[in-house]
Design an enzyme around this catalytic site. Structure first.
Site, PDB file in Angstrom:
ATOM      1  N   HIS A  97      44.526  59.169  21.108  1.00 24.95           N
ATOM      2  CA  HIS A  97      45.515  58.244  20.542  1.00 24.95           C
ATOM      3  C   HIS A  97      46.741  58.927  19.936  1.00 24.95           C
ATOM      4  O   HIS A  97      47.796  58.314  19.850  1.00 24.95           O
ATOM      5  CB  HIS A  97      44.856  57.314  19.512  1.00 24.95           C
ATOM      6  CG  HIS A  97      44.670  57.904  18.144  1.00 24.95           C
ATOM      7  ND1 HIS A  97      43.708  58.848  17.844  1.00 24.95           N
ATOM      8  CD2 HIS A  97      45.325  57.666  16.973  1.00 24.95           C
ATOM      9  CE1 HIS A  97      43.773  59.155  16.555  1.00 24.95           C
ATOM     10  NE2 HIS A  97      44.752  58.468  16.011  1.00 24.95           N
ATOM     11  N   ASP A  98      46.617  60.177  19.528  1.00 23.27           N
ATOM     12  CA  ASP A  98      47.768  60.871  18.925  1.00 23.27           C
ATOM     13  C   ASP A  98      48.313  61.991  19.806  1.00 23.27           C
ATOM     14  O   ASP A  98      49.063  62.841  19.328  1.00 23.27           O
ATOM     15  CB  ASP A  98      47.390  61.439  17.553  1.00 23.27           C
ATOM     16  CG  ASP A  98      47.582  60.428  16.433  1.00 23.27           C
ATOM     17  OD1 ASP A  98      48.274  59.421  16.651  1.00 23.27           O
ATOM     18  OD2 ASP A  98      47.034  60.643  15.331  1.00 23.27           O
ATOM     19  N   LYS A 101      52.001  63.069  19.719  1.00 27.85           N
ATOM     20  CA  LYS A 101      52.596  63.826  18.609  1.00 27.85           C
ATOM     21  C   LYS A 101      53.007  65.230  19.030  1.00 27.85           C
ATOM     22  O   LYS A 101      53.746  65.905  18.308  1.00 27.85           O
ATOM     23  CB  LYS A 101      51.619  63.888  17.426  1.00 27.85           C
ATOM     24  CG  LYS A 101      51.534  62.577  16.659  1.00 27.85           C
ATOM     25  CD  LYS A 101      50.686  62.694  15.414  1.00 27.85           C
ATOM     26  CE  LYS A 101      50.697  61.389  14.610  1.00 27.85           C
ATOM     27  NZ  LYS A 101      49.846  61.467  13.418  1.00 27.85           N
ATOM     28  N   HIS A 126      55.732  58.416  19.215  1.00 27.28           N
ATOM     29  CA  HIS A 126      54.554  59.143  19.711  1.00 27.28           C
ATOM     30  C   HIS A 126      53.608  58.302  20.576  1.00 27.28           C
ATOM     31  O   HIS A 126      53.036  58.839  21.529  1.00 27.28           O
ATOM     32  CB  HIS A 126      53.809  59.858  18.565  1.00 27.28           C
ATOM     33  CG  HIS A 126      52.900  59.005  17.742  1.00 27.28           C
ATOM     34  ND1 HIS A 126      53.316  58.367  16.606  1.00 27.28           N
ATOM     35  CD2 HIS A 126      51.584  58.675  17.897  1.00 27.28           C
ATOM     36  CE1 HIS A 126      52.306  57.702  16.084  1.00 27.28           C
ATOM     37  NE2 HIS A 126      51.241  57.862  16.849  1.00 27.28           N
ATOM     38  N   HIS A 150      47.628  51.471  19.251  1.00 24.63           N
ATOM     39  CA  HIS A 150      46.951  51.501  17.952  1.00 24.63           C
ATOM     40  C   HIS A 150      47.881  51.313  16.762  1.00 24.63           C
ATOM     41  O   HIS A 150      47.403  51.190  15.626  1.00 24.63           O
ATOM     42  CB  HIS A 150      46.146  52.798  17.801  1.00 24.63           C
ATOM     43  CG  HIS A 150      46.990  54.033  17.617  1.00 24.63           C
ATOM     44  ND1 HIS A 150      47.629  54.662  18.668  1.00 24.63           N
ATOM     45  CD2 HIS A 150      47.297  54.732  16.503  1.00 24.63           C
ATOM     46  CE1 HIS A 150      48.283  55.711  18.203  1.00 24.63           C
ATOM     47  NE2 HIS A 150      48.102  55.778  16.894  1.00 24.63           N
ATOM     48  N   HIS A 151      49.201  51.283  16.983  1.00 20.36           N
ATOM     49  CA  HIS A 151      50.138  51.000  15.887  1.00 20.36           C
ATOM     50  C   HIS A 151      50.714  49.587  15.994  1.00 20.36           C
ATOM     51  O   HIS A 151      51.713  49.270  15.340  1.00 20.36           O
ATOM     52  CB  HIS A 151      51.272  52.023  15.864  1.00 20.36           C
ATOM     53  CG  HIS A 151      50.881  53.324  15.226  1.00 20.36           C
ATOM     54  ND1 HIS A 151      50.503  53.426  13.898  1.00 20.36           N
ATOM     55  CD2 HIS A 151      50.788  54.578  15.744  1.00 20.36           C
ATOM     56  CE1 HIS A 151      50.199  54.684  13.626  1.00 20.36           C
ATOM     57  NE2 HIS A 151      50.362  55.404  14.726  1.00 20.36           N
ATOM     58  N   ASP A 179      42.347  54.067  11.951  1.00 20.70           N
ATOM     59  CA  ASP A 179      43.448  55.013  11.782  1.00 20.70           C
ATOM     60  C   ASP A 179      44.068  54.898  10.387  1.00 20.70           C
ATOM     61  O   ASP A 179      44.270  55.910   9.699  1.00 20.70           O
ATOM     62  CB  ASP A 179      44.501  54.743  12.860  1.00 20.70           C
ATOM     63  CG  ASP A 179      45.624  55.763  12.864  1.00 20.70           C
ATOM     64  OD1 ASP A 179      45.341  56.954  13.110  1.00 20.70           O
ATOM     65  OD2 ASP A 179      46.788  55.378  12.640  1.00 20.70           O
TER      66      ASP A 179
END
Length: 265
Positions: A97-98, A101, A126, A150-151, A179
């Site tokens: 998920h990240d 970044k 990201h 997810h954001h 998260d």
């Protein structure tokens, strides 16, 4: 593998013995394929975990973040009765998920103070970068959408794209809660880790606007489950509490509040 026949029956014929041999070879080949498949699956998961660890290592304050979010997400998914196949895919999505970044400046990621509007806009890129990284791999949509959404917020004020409500894949809603909970209960350059009780209150204040009610309830169930807590201790931070001895009472009270819809004015 054994084939048996009652003593009062005639012995196996040569044809039957040959047929049994064919079955044995067929099953042996199938078992070998399954063994190789499980080996590849394990290698795949370990590769994904290595990528997640590499991203987390860019910032000492997020070390282990992806692993903790994965544990929270998987535990909540089980409370929500997702299938084991869906949970397996969810775990992979969380480790990814990240990934985006990697395209964000380390100066921004490690900044101790409040972000400027320009820096915050860079951070918000990201999930888009995550999507671009995953696109050539040809992963199932379920995994990719979970990783890049997810954001999102239920009210459409999340990023990217501003999807809302049922437009957001349900598993991304699980990752969103995990998260934020891990972020709130972890040290950051701009603030110390919050107690669990404070983090839950923040999540609850945004229920039905940012976070799905039943998923926040699932997180509370996870925190009340001593067996699950024992299971995830390997990646658990030293969580802070306002009153560890009164935690179960606090969590029960929150649950009672959440099963009654909040009326907003």
């Amino acid at each position: 593998m054994a084939f048996l026949r009652n003593p009062d029956k005639q012995q196996f014929t040569a044809y039957e013995k040959k047929f049994i041999g064919v079955i044995n070879k067929s099953i042996s080949s199938t078992l070998e394929i399954l063994r190789l498949y499980e080996g590849l699956k394990k290698l795949y998961l370990n590769t994904v975990k290595a990528l997640a660890a590499a991203i987390d290592a860019k910032d000492p304050y997020t070390h282990g973040h992806s692993f903790r979010v994965a544990k929270y997400s998987v535990a909540m998914a089980r409370k929500l009765n997702l299938s084991e196949e869906a949970i397996s895919d969810l775990e992979i999505a969380v480790y990814m998920h990240d990934l985006g970044k990697i395209g964000i400046s380390e100066a921004v990621l490690k900044k101790a103070g409040k972000f400027t509007d320009e820096e915050y806009n860079e951070i918000k890129k990201h999930p888009h970068f995550t999507g671009k990284i995953l696109a050539p791999i040809n992963l199932p949509d379920f995994i990719v959408l979970t990783a890049i959404q997810h954001h999102k917020r239920l009210d459409g004020k999340g990023y990217p794209l501003g999807l809302s409500g049922d437009q957001i894949i349900s598993t991304a809603k699980i990752v969103a809660v995990a998260d934020v909970f891990d972020a709130l209960t972890s040290d950051r350059p701009y603030r110390p880790a919050m107690p669990v009780e404070k983090a839950l209150e923040i999540l609850i204040n945004d229920i039905d606007r940012a976070f799905d009610r039943k998923i926040v309830l699932a997180l509370i169930d996870v925190l009340k489950d001593n067996d699950i807590i024992e299971e995830i201790k390997d990646v658990y931070r030293d969580l802070k509490f306002v009153d560890i001895h009164g935690l179960n009472c606090f969590l029960t009270t929150l649950t009672d509040q959440l099963v009654r819809p909040v009326i907003r004015i």
